[in-house]
Design an enzyme around this catalytic site. Structure first.
Site, PDB file in Angstrom:
ATOM      1  N   HIS A 125      57.827  37.244  20.588  1.00 38.68           N
ATOM      2  CA  HIS A 125      57.660  35.834  20.232  1.00 38.68           C
ATOM      3  C   HIS A 125      58.319  35.554  18.886  1.00 38.68           C
ATOM      4  CE1 HIS A 125      54.164  37.043  22.685  1.00 38.68           C
ATOM      5  NE2 HIS A 125      54.488  35.964  23.348  1.00 38.68           N
TER       6      HIS A 125
ATOM      7  N   ASP B  73      44.820  35.991  24.375  1.00 43.09           N
ATOM      8  CA  ASP B  73      44.750  36.410  25.777  1.00 43.09           C
ATOM      9  C   ASP B  73      43.533  37.300  26.019  1.00 43.09           C
ATOM     10  OD1 ASP B  73      47.131  35.064  26.344  1.00 43.09           O
ATOM     11  OD2 ASP B  73      48.376  36.825  25.994  1.00 43.09           O
TER      12      ASP B  73
ATOM     13  N   GLY C 183      51.325  33.729  28.055  1.00 45.61           N
ATOM     14  CA  GLY C 183      52.120  32.532  27.892  1.00 45.61           C
ATOM     15  C   GLY C 183      53.363  32.522  28.766  1.00 45.61           C
ATOM     16  N   SER C 184      53.900  31.334  29.016  1.00 51.26           N
ATOM     17  CA  SER C 184      55.181  31.208  29.710  1.00 51.26           C
ATOM     18  C   SER C 184      56.304  31.574  28.748  1.00 51.26           C
ATOM     19  CB  SER C 184      55.392  29.764  30.180  1.00 51.26           C
ATOM     20  OG  SER C 184      54.525  29.459  31.227  1.00 51.26           O
ATOM     21  N   GLY C 185      57.503  31.653  29.306  1.00 54.56           N
ATOM     22  CA  GLY C 185      58.671  31.892  28.467  1.00 54.56           C
ATOM     23  C   GLY C 185      59.185  33.319  28.536  1.00 54.56           C
ATOM     24  N   HIS C 186      58.590  34.147  29.421  1.00 59.27           N
ATOM     25  CA  HIS C 186      58.974  35.557  29.484  1.00 59.27           C
ATOM     26  C   HIS C 186      59.475  35.984  30.859  1.00 59.27           C
ATOM     27  CE1 HIS C 186      57.078  36.018  25.581  1.00 59.27           C
ATOM     28  NE2 HIS C 186      55.900  35.645  26.049  1.00 59.27           N
TER      29      HIS C 186
END
Lengths: 205, 332
Positions: free
Chosen positions: B219, B109, B53-56
């Site tokens: 998360h 994932d 996921g994005s955001g890291h």
């Protein structure tokens, strides 16, 4: 008797119609044991599958294209599981333009086994795997599309009935524990819609 | 929600457009939400892909670059990419010598990357292997280490496997290096404040002004305990104790350490943590190699930090020190 890509294209249209009609109902059912988007996953996947341009008689390549349609539009686990089952069918029919109806049972069993491995699930956990297992058994030794359709319809209902009062043992629904008793598994319900769509002209596929 | 954006639904795509506009010599788009190294895949070199996921940032896309990753598939914030995007990343990374899928142990994932591997094997005859990072000791006990989530350890695995692929090792060797690095990494995080996923619009969890949570996931997954905020030394001591419980360091062992900001924690506070962590490592007899202090694996604007220890043998130490270059990390 055998089926070809044209038959599968027509079958995909029937399933897509059933998925479209079931979308809201399935979202609501999934909302009780999951994140409430299963109807969307199913509808988007089959809409994508029926938008494919088909000009190749190779059944394996058609099943691959169906699998990739689900891989493209959905990153949810059920979408990926369906893509896995379709990929197993692609491997089982690679390079062939016609498949005998008596092989349907083997294709379902191959899909069941591949999905079991990918989802790290087992039989008896109240999931799509149980319904596929029931379908594989019910369609064994049948070669008439009408007989297969009727056997499939019955297998789906018996399977739902059998597992309804068991707790969910797999996936997100498992976290609901005892609260899942009495509720049908959303993935099994999705499979019922697909099977009923598939056999809605009283033949299979 | 107070964020600098145009449209929550366009958050990831506009971020990627900006990244590529800023660093065209490093990154290129290789499909919808697929980032690859600028230029074509190197013939005969093992490709390494990651994804999640994005955001890291810099995880995952940021680490595409020389001596690191070849391509990466990226999903919405905190959501898995689709299997098709993952398959496209593997096609972009393929130089004919096979592809390693190297990423964190998260259910969605894993399922999608396995599907992608099956698809490219069937369709493109691309051979591939998987190494999962499962380094977060707070997420499961040692007896269930395979269920742990992946966090900061992936930085070390990207680096050593990337260097191994760069010197033209074969797929089996690159995979072995990545696995050994993953096996030698342990991480632990702590958080002070949550972050907000743009499309959700509300914080990922609630926490009182004076509280901290030990062991929280990247998360916002629940941690080990939540209590009054403690001093930097007390926090660091507990984190190091828990890491030492899980990975044994003998006198003279080489060990690298990452002190990582989850996003909002400033570099100053990371150095306050590092000061204590380095003392603890030295007291344990370890020889510290190439310490990393900064923003390497974040969780949007979450306040908090993670510590990762990576025990090194001679080969891993050599590979860690090899040159690499991406927009976020350069080793000369």
């Amino acid at each position: 008797m055998s089926f070809r890509v044209d038959d599968l294209v027509a079958a995909a249209e029937r399933i897509a119609k059933a998925a479209r009609e079931a979308k809201d109902e399935l979202n609501a059912q999934d909302g009780r044991l999951g994140d409430g988007d299963l109807g969307i996953t199913l509808d988007k996947g089959w809409a994508e599958a029926t938008a494919l341009e088909v000009d190749d008689p190779d059944l394996g390549r058609y099943f691959l294209a169906l699998s990739k349609a689900f891989q493209r539009v959905s990153s949810s686990s059920f979408g990926t599981l369906l893509a896995t089952g379709l990929m197993a069918a692609a491997k089982g029919t690679k390079g062939r333009n016609a498949v005998e109806y008596h092989e349907v049972t083997d294709l379902i069993a191959a899909a069941r086994d591949a999905m079991m491995a990918r989802g790290k699930g087992e039989l008896g956990q109240k999931s799509v795997l149980d319904i596929l297992d029931a379908l594989a058994i019910a369609t064994r030794d049948l070669n008439d599309p009408g007989d297969i359709a009727e056997a499939a319809r019955q297998a789906v209902e018996v399977s739902l009935e059998t597992f309804r009062n068991q707790p969910a043992g797999l996936g997100r629904a498992r976290m609901y524990g005892e609260a899942s008793i009495g509720l049908d598994d959303p993935g099994m319900l999705a499979t019922r819609h697909m099977v009923n769509g598939l056999i809605s002209d009283n033949s299979a596929p | 929600m107070k964020k600098i954006l145009n449209d929550p639904a366009a958050y990831v795509d506009e971020m990627l457009e900006g990244m590529i506009a800023a660093h065209p010599e490093i990154y290129r788009m290789a499909g919808q939400r697929v980032i690859a190294r600028a230029g074509a895949a190197t013939r005969g070199k093992v490709g390494i892909v990651s994804g999640g996921g994005s955001g890291h940032l810099p995880v995952f896309t940021g680490y595409v670059g020389k001596g690191l990753l070849d391509a990466c598939a990226i999903g919405d914030v905190f959501a898995s990419p689709s299997a098709e995007e993952m398959a496209d990343s593997m096609r972009a990374a393929n130089g004919g010598a096979g592809v390693l899928r190297l990423y964190g142990n998260y259910g969605g994932d894993v399922m999608n990357f396995d599907m992608a591997g099956e698809t490219v094997a069937f369709e493109n005859d691309i051979e591939s292997t998987t190494v999962l990072l499962a380094d977060d000791v707070a997420s499961a006990g040692p007896e269930e280490a395979g269920k742990r989530r992946g966090t900061g350890g992936m930085i070390f695995a990207f680096k050593t496997a990337g260097a191994s692929a760069e010197r033209m090792d074969d797929l089996e060797t690159v995979t072995r290096i990545a696995q050994r690095t993953a096996d030698n990494c342990r991480s632990l995080g702590m958080a002070l404040t949550p972050c907000t996923v743009p499309q959700a619009g509300t914080p990922t969890f609630q926490i009182n002004e004076n509280e901290m949570e030990m062991g929280m996931g990247i998360h916002g997954e629940p941690g080990i305990w939540r209590d009054q905020l403690r001093s930097a030394d007390a926090i660091t001591d507990e984190m190091m104790d828990r890491l030492f419980d899980d990975i044994k360091l003998a006198d003279g062992d080489a060990c690298s350490i990452l002190v990582n900001s989850l996003g909002a924690t400033p570099q100053e506070e990371l150095y306050i943590i590092y000061r204590r962590a380095a003392t603890r490592l030295q007291d344990a007899g370890a020889r510290i190699v190439m310490p990393l202090v900064g923003r390497y694996a974040t969780s949007m604007e979450m306040t908090g930090a993670t510590i990762t220890l990576c025990k090194l043998d001679e080969e891993l130490e050599t590979l860690l020190k090899e040159p690499c270059h991406c927009a976020f990390w350069t080793v000369m």
